[in-house]
Design an enzyme around this catalytic site. Structure first.
Site, PDB file in Angstrom:
ATOM      1  N   PHE A  82     -32.184 -27.093  -6.839  1.00  0.00           N
ATOM      2  CA  PHE A  82     -33.369 -26.235  -6.705  1.00  0.00           C
ATOM      3  C   PHE A  82     -33.813 -26.092  -5.249  1.00  0.00           C
ATOM      4  O   PHE A  82     -34.470 -25.104  -4.908  1.00  0.00           O
ATOM      5  CB  PHE A  82     -34.563 -26.851  -7.458  1.00  0.00           C
ATOM      6  CG  PHE A  82     -34.411 -26.947  -8.937  1.00  0.00           C
ATOM      7  CD1 PHE A  82     -34.551 -25.829  -9.744  1.00  0.00           C
ATOM      8  CD2 PHE A  82     -34.137 -28.166  -9.543  1.00  0.00           C
ATOM      9  CE1 PHE A  82     -34.425 -25.914 -11.113  1.00  0.00           C
ATOM     10  CE2 PHE A  82     -34.005 -28.265 -10.917  1.00  0.00           C
ATOM     11  CZ  PHE A  82     -34.150 -27.135 -11.700  1.00  0.00           C
ATOM     12  N   SER A 126     -31.320 -15.917  -8.539  1.00  0.00           N
ATOM     13  CA  SER A 126     -32.524 -15.111  -8.754  1.00  0.00           C
ATOM     14  C   SER A 126     -32.128 -13.682  -9.113  1.00  0.00           C
ATOM     15  O   SER A 126     -31.089 -13.180  -8.660  1.00  0.00           O
ATOM     16  CB  SER A 126     -33.311 -15.117  -7.442  1.00  0.00           C
ATOM     17  OG  SER A 126     -34.315 -14.148  -7.450  1.00  0.00           O
ATOM     18  N   TYR A 150     -34.286 -13.582   2.112  1.00  0.00           N
ATOM     19  CA  TYR A 150     -34.228 -14.543   1.001  1.00  0.00           C
ATOM     20  C   TYR A 150     -33.137 -14.123   0.012  1.00  0.00           C
ATOM     21  O   TYR A 150     -32.296 -14.936  -0.395  1.00  0.00           O
ATOM     22  CB  TYR A 150     -35.600 -14.618   0.302  1.00  0.00           C
ATOM     23  CG  TYR A 150     -35.555 -15.361  -0.998  1.00  0.00           C
ATOM     24  CD1 TYR A 150     -35.465 -16.752  -1.024  1.00  0.00           C
ATOM     25  CD2 TYR A 150     -35.569 -14.677  -2.220  1.00  0.00           C
ATOM     26  CE1 TYR A 150     -35.389 -17.436  -2.227  1.00  0.00           C
ATOM     27  CE2 TYR A 150     -35.504 -15.352  -3.421  1.00  0.00           C
ATOM     28  CZ  TYR A 150     -35.412 -16.739  -3.421  1.00  0.00           C
ATOM     29  OH  TYR A 150     -35.334 -17.418  -4.613  1.00  0.00           O
ATOM     30  N   LYS A 154     -29.468 -15.978  -1.326  1.00  0.00           N
ATOM     31  CA  LYS A 154     -29.063 -16.250  -2.719  1.00  0.00           C
ATOM     32  C   LYS A 154     -27.698 -15.605  -3.007  1.00  0.00           C
ATOM     33  O   LYS A 154     -26.860 -16.191  -3.695  1.00  0.00           O
ATOM     34  CB  LYS A 154     -30.127 -15.754  -3.703  1.00  0.00           C
ATOM     35  CG  LYS A 154     -31.404 -16.581  -3.676  1.00  0.00           C
ATOM     36  CD  LYS A 154     -31.192 -17.991  -4.209  1.00  0.00           C
ATOM     37  CE  LYS A 154     -32.386 -18.889  -3.942  1.00  0.00           C
ATOM     38  NZ  LYS A 154     -32.216 -20.277  -4.351  1.00  0.00           N
ATOM     39  N   TYR A 178     -32.783 -16.431 -12.338  1.00  0.00           N
ATOM     40  CA  TYR A 178     -34.106 -16.428 -12.949  1.00  0.00           C
ATOM     41  C   TYR A 178     -34.764 -15.091 -12.719  1.00  0.00           C
ATOM     42  O   TYR A 178     -34.708 -14.534 -11.635  1.00  0.00           O
ATOM     43  CB  TYR A 178     -35.048 -17.452 -12.322  1.00  0.00           C
ATOM     44  CG  TYR A 178     -34.522 -18.835 -12.062  1.00  0.00           C
ATOM     45  CD1 TYR A 178     -33.497 -19.409 -12.818  1.00  0.00           C
ATOM     46  CD2 TYR A 178     -35.089 -19.590 -11.041  1.00  0.00           C
ATOM     47  CE1 TYR A 178     -33.064 -20.693 -12.544  1.00  0.00           C
ATOM     48  CE2 TYR A 178     -34.655 -20.875 -10.775  1.00  0.00           C
ATOM     49  CZ  TYR A 178     -33.632 -21.411 -11.521  1.00  0.00           C
ATOM     50  OH  TYR A 178     -33.210 -22.685 -11.243  1.00  0.00           O
TER      51      TYR A 178
HETATM   52  P1  NAD Z   1     -40.603 -24.867  -5.092  1.00  0.00           P
HETATM   53  O1  NAD Z   1     -40.847 -24.561  -3.645  1.00  0.00           O
HETATM   54  O2  NAD Z   1     -41.777 -25.203  -5.950  1.00  0.00           O
HETATM   55  O3  NAD Z   1     -39.542 -26.066  -5.212  1.00  0.00           O
HETATM   56  C1  NAD Z   1     -38.549 -26.307  -4.270  1.00  0.00           C
HETATM   57  C2  NAD Z   1     -38.556 -27.808  -3.953  1.00  0.00           C
HETATM   58  O4  NAD Z   1     -37.526 -28.057  -2.986  1.00  0.00           O
HETATM   59  C3  NAD Z   1     -39.875 -28.279  -3.334  1.00  0.00           C
HETATM   60  O5  NAD Z   1     -40.292 -29.472  -3.979  1.00  0.00           O
HETATM   61  C4  NAD Z   1     -39.526 -28.532  -1.871  1.00  0.00           C
HETATM   62  O6  NAD Z   1     -40.301 -29.594  -1.313  1.00  0.00           O
HETATM   63  C5  NAD Z   1     -38.053 -28.881  -1.974  1.00  0.00           C
HETATM   64  N1  NAD Z   1     -37.284 -28.574  -0.754  1.00  0.00           N
HETATM   65  C6  NAD Z   1     -37.320 -27.456   0.013  1.00  0.00           C
HETATM   66  N2  NAD Z   1     -36.470 -27.571   1.040  1.00  0.00           N
HETATM   67  C7  NAD Z   1     -35.857 -28.768   0.905  1.00  0.00           C
HETATM   68  C8  NAD Z   1     -34.861 -29.453   1.651  1.00  0.00           C
HETATM   69  N3  NAD Z   1     -34.341 -28.921   2.762  1.00  0.00           N
HETATM   70  N4  NAD Z   1     -34.451 -30.672   1.231  1.00  0.00           N
HETATM   71  C9  NAD Z   1     -34.987 -31.227   0.115  1.00  0.00           C
HETATM   72  N5  NAD Z   1     -35.944 -30.637  -0.616  1.00  0.00           N
HETATM   73  C10 NAD Z   1     -36.364 -29.419  -0.235  1.00  0.00           C
HETATM   74  O7  NAD Z   1     -39.796 -23.634  -5.681  1.00  0.00           O
HETATM   75  P2  NAD Z   1     -39.452 -23.262  -7.196  1.00  0.00           P
HETATM   76  O8  NAD Z   1     -40.264 -22.082  -7.570  1.00  0.00           O
HETATM   77  O9  NAD Z   1     -39.476 -24.471  -8.048  1.00  0.00           O
HETATM   78  O10 NAD Z   1     -37.965 -22.735  -6.996  1.00  0.00           O
HETATM   79  C11 NAD Z   1     -36.842 -23.572  -7.208  1.00  0.00           C
HETATM   80  C12 NAD Z   1     -35.578 -22.781  -6.935  1.00  0.00           C
HETATM   81  O11 NAD Z   1     -35.556 -21.633  -7.762  1.00  0.00           O
HETATM   82  C13 NAD Z   1     -35.423 -22.261  -5.503  1.00  0.00           C
HETATM   83  O12 NAD Z   1     -34.065 -22.347  -5.153  1.00  0.00           O
HETATM   84  C14 NAD Z   1     -35.862 -20.810  -5.604  1.00  0.00           C
HETATM   85  O13 NAD Z   1     -35.260 -20.019  -4.619  1.00  0.00           O
HETATM   86  C15 NAD Z   1     -35.338 -20.462  -6.984  1.00  0.00           C
HETATM   87  N6  NAD Z   1     -36.048 -19.337  -7.621  1.00  0.00           N
HETATM   88  C16 NAD Z   1     -37.410 -19.383  -7.764  1.00  0.00           C
HETATM   89  C17 NAD Z   1     -38.077 -18.309  -8.369  1.00  0.00           C
HETATM   90  C18 NAD Z   1     -39.578 -18.297  -8.490  1.00  0.00           C
HETATM   91  O14 NAD Z   1     -40.136 -17.223  -8.638  1.00  0.00           O
HETATM   92  N7  NAD Z   1     -40.266 -19.429  -8.462  1.00  0.00           N
HETATM   93  C19 NAD Z   1     -37.337 -17.212  -8.856  1.00  0.00           C
HETATM   94  C20 NAD Z   1     -35.956 -17.221  -8.711  1.00  0.00           C
HETATM   95  C21 NAD Z   1     -35.315 -18.292  -8.094  1.00  0.00           C
HETATM   96  C1  WQD Z   2     -44.480  -9.086  -9.476  1.00  0.00           C
HETATM   97  C2  WQD Z   2     -45.187  -7.733  -9.577  1.00  0.00           C
HETATM   98  C3  WQD Z   2     -45.654  -6.717  -7.443  1.00  0.00           C
HETATM   99  C4  WQD Z   2     -48.543  -9.730  -6.109  1.00  0.00           C
HETATM  100  C5  WQD Z   2     -40.378 -12.153  -6.283  1.00  0.00           C
HETATM  101  C6  WQD Z   2     -39.126 -12.291  -5.481  1.00  0.00           C
HETATM  102  C7  WQD Z   2     -37.990 -12.724  -6.351  1.00  0.00           C
HETATM  103  C8  WQD Z   2     -38.348 -13.975  -7.157  1.00  0.00           C
HETATM  104  C9  WQD Z   2     -39.672 -13.858  -7.836  1.00  0.00           C
HETATM  105  C10 WQD Z   2     -37.549 -15.960  -6.104  1.00  0.00           C
HETATM  106  C11 WQD Z   2     -44.644  -6.690  -8.594  1.00  0.00           C
HETATM  107  C12 WQD Z   2     -46.941  -7.047  -8.167  1.00  0.00           C
HETATM  108  C13 WQD Z   2     -47.627  -9.007  -6.842  1.00  0.00           C
HETATM  109  C14 WQD Z   2     -49.828  -9.162  -5.863  1.00  0.00           C
HETATM  110  C15 WQD Z   2     -49.168  -7.222  -7.137  1.00  0.00           C
HETATM  111  N1  WQD Z   2     -38.477 -15.147  -6.334  1.00  0.00           N
HETATM  112  N2  WQD Z   2     -47.930  -7.776  -7.345  1.00  0.00           N
HETATM  113  N3  WQD Z   2     -50.084  -7.929  -6.396  1.00  0.00           N
HETATM  114  O1  WQD Z   2     -41.562  -9.243  -6.538  1.00  0.00           O
HETATM  115  O2  WQD Z   2     -40.698  -9.464  -8.918  1.00  0.00           O
HETATM  116  O3  WQD Z   2     -40.159 -11.182  -7.287  1.00  0.00           O
HETATM  117  O4  WQD Z   2     -40.651 -13.417  -6.909  1.00  0.00           O
HETATM  118  O5  WQD Z   2     -36.373 -15.837  -6.320  1.00  0.00           O
HETATM  119  O6  WQD Z   2     -36.925 -12.963  -5.517  1.00  0.00           O
HETATM  120  O7  WQD Z   2     -38.811 -11.050  -4.879  1.00  0.00           O
HETATM  121  O8  WQD Z   2     -42.475 -11.034  -8.109  1.00  0.00           O
HETATM  122  O9  WQD Z   2     -44.691 -11.997  -8.534  1.00  0.00           O
HETATM  123  O10 WQD Z   2     -44.189 -11.094  -6.226  1.00  0.00           O
HETATM  124  O11 WQD Z   2     -44.474  -9.507  -8.112  1.00  0.00           O
HETATM  125  O12 WQD Z   2     -49.457  -6.116  -7.588  1.00  0.00           O
HETATM  126  O13 WQD Z   2     -50.685  -9.753  -5.188  1.00  0.00           O
HETATM  127  O14 WQD Z   2     -46.566  -7.917  -9.222  1.00  0.00           O
HETATM  128  O15 WQD Z   2     -45.761  -5.511  -6.751  1.00  0.00           O
HETATM  129  O16 WQD Z   2     -44.710  -5.442  -9.245  1.00  0.00           O
HETATM  130  P1  WQD Z   2     -41.221 -10.087  -7.690  1.00  0.00           P
HETATM  131  P2  WQD Z   2     -43.999 -10.981  -7.699  1.00  0.00           P
END
Ligand code: NAD
Ligand code: WQD
Length: 336
Positions: A82, A126, A150, A154, A178
């Site tokens: 993660f 993602s 970003y 990925k 995700y």
């Molecule tokens: P998060 O920031 O809550 O969790 C990431 C964790 O990794 C944190 O605890 C942080 O302290 C740790 N971390 C960061 N850099 C590190 C490093 N260099 N060494 C060790 N630990 C480190 O994020 P999340 O929302 O739980 O996301 C987890 C994963 O899922 C990420 O790879 C993110 O890109 C991916 N992802 C998240 C979303 C989302 O919307 N939350 C969507 C798609 C993909």
């Molecule tokens: C959702 C919707 C915005 C904030 C991003 C990353 C993606 C993934 C998840 C990690 C959109 C609208 C948002 C606000 C708004 N992350 N919005 N006002 O853009 O689908 O995805 O997070 O992998 O890579 O790009 O998610 O939650 O930012 O936005 O109107 O203050 O809400 O325009 O339509 P998004 P989001």
């Protein structure tokens, strides 16, 4: 004996929920986290939820010495990776840090795994790898691209895993794309807790609900969607966590790689999200219409059928569950 799973970034939002589901499924779990985007208190909360001590290594995936220590000291069967930097806007300002943490972090981890004969890894990808989607719902074989740094990291990580998998049949990777994770644990003890002003919709709405932020800016109401606002596939974080248990189990049992979407297949608009959160928190939430956010797509939702066919994955929680558990979490957080 139970298999031991290493969770890098296991103290974060998705990692902490996955920890709980893995322990419930009978796995031994080890966390490696540098706490750059999570709080050490999360570990105490995981101990309360799971009823047992949590094994944590505080360290960075960029540090080969700490990786070496983990693999020497623990008999790791598989890794769920993660740890990454995840803020889209920030990634444009700090491309070197994002590429270093996300891409070099994965490569370091793979090198340590190779050295210690560990060949199973689940990777946090993602829906961002679909760029501007051409087909809805989005199938896994849709073209990949990126619209920000970003997303670039990925995509490069996915391609890195493909190169490594092709080099040696012992490798097996679960690439999980995700969609939009939302909600919190039923206990209200863990959830999403951004340090700064949130970029993502759900944590932003949550802070409007608690009164920490005044109003939501809705980024555009002139998209080609039913109410003109952006449509996304929000998936409850506990459903997402359970998808990781299914993925790692499949890797260990079958030794076959898979790439799957983790979403519900349903899209909700920004205004639908806001209304649903109003029902959960019991009061109206202020918003105003703002310009579109650069790089946003009109609509994105998953075709979840492959995850169901390969892993038996199906999201069980709905939008009400996401808003209710989020509200439970943020209202407790505010009072502690
Ligand atoms: P998060 O920031 O809550 O969790 C990431 C964790 O990794 C944190 O605890 C942080 O302290 C740790 N971390 C960061 N850099 C590190 C490093 N260099 N060494 C060790 N630990 C480190 O994020 P999340 O929302 O739980 O996301 C987890 C994963 O899922 C990420 O790879 C993110 O890109 C991916 N992802 C998240 C979303 C989302 O919307 N939350 C969507 C798609 C993909
Ligand atoms: C959702 C919707 C915005 C904030 C991003 C990353 C993606 C993934 C998840 C990690 C959109 C609208 C948002 C606000 C708004 N992350 N919005 N006002 O853009 O689908 O995805 O997070 O992998 O890579 O790009 O998610 O939650 O930012 O936005 O109107 O203050 O809400 O325009 O339509 P998004 P989001």
């Amino acid at each position: 004996m139970a298999d031991t799973i290493l969770l890098t970034g296991g103290a974060g939002y998705i990692g902490s929920h996955t920890y709980v589901e893995l322990v419930a499924a009978g796995y031994d779990v080890v966390i490696l986290d540098n706490f750059s985007n999570s709080r050490p208190e999360v570990i105490d909360r995981l101990e309360v939820i799971s009823g047992a001590p949590v094994t944590v290594y505080t360290g960075d995936v960029l540090d080969p010495a700490v990786l070496e220590r983990v693999f020497v000291e623990r008999n790791i069967a598989a890794v769920i990776h993660f740890a990454a930097l995840k803020a889209v806007g920030e990634s444009a300002e700090k491309p070197i840090e994002y590429i270093q943490t996300n891409v070099s972090g994965l490569v370091n981890l793979l090198a340590a795994m190779k050295k210690h004969g560990v060949h199973r890894l689940v990777f946090s990808s993602s829906a961002t790898v679909y760029g501007e989607p051409e087909t809805l719902p989005i199938p896994e074989d849709a073209p990949r691209s990126y619209t920000n740094t970003y997303g670039f990291t990925k995509l490069v990580c996915e391609q890195t895993l493909e190169q490594v998998a092709a080099s040696d049949p012992r490798w097996a990777f679960g690439t999980l794309r995700y969609f939009n994770p939302a909600g919190a644990h039923d206990t209200g003890l863990i959830g999403e807790d951004p340090n700064d002003i949130p970029n993502n919709l759900m944590p932003y709405i949550a802070k409007v609900a608690t009164g920490e932020l005044e109003r939501l800016s809705v980024f555009g109401n002139d998209y080609e969607t039913p109410d003109g606002t952006g449509v996304r596939d929000y998936i409850h974080v506990v459903d997402l966590a359970r998808g990781h248990v299914q993925s790692v189990r499949a890797l260990i049992e079958s030794g076959e790689s898979h790439t799957v979407n983790l979403g519900t297949g349903k899209g909700y608009s920004v205004l639908e999200m806001l209304k649903s959160y109003e029902s959960a928190c019991g009061h109206e939430l202020a918003y105003s219409i703002a310009p579109r956010r650069a790089g946003d797509v009109a609509a994105s939702f998953a075709d979840p059928s492959k995850a169901h066919a390969i892993l038996g994955f199906q999201a069980e929680r709905d939008l009400d569950d996401m808003c209710r558990t989020s509200w439970n979490w943020v209202s407790r957080l505010k009072n502690t």
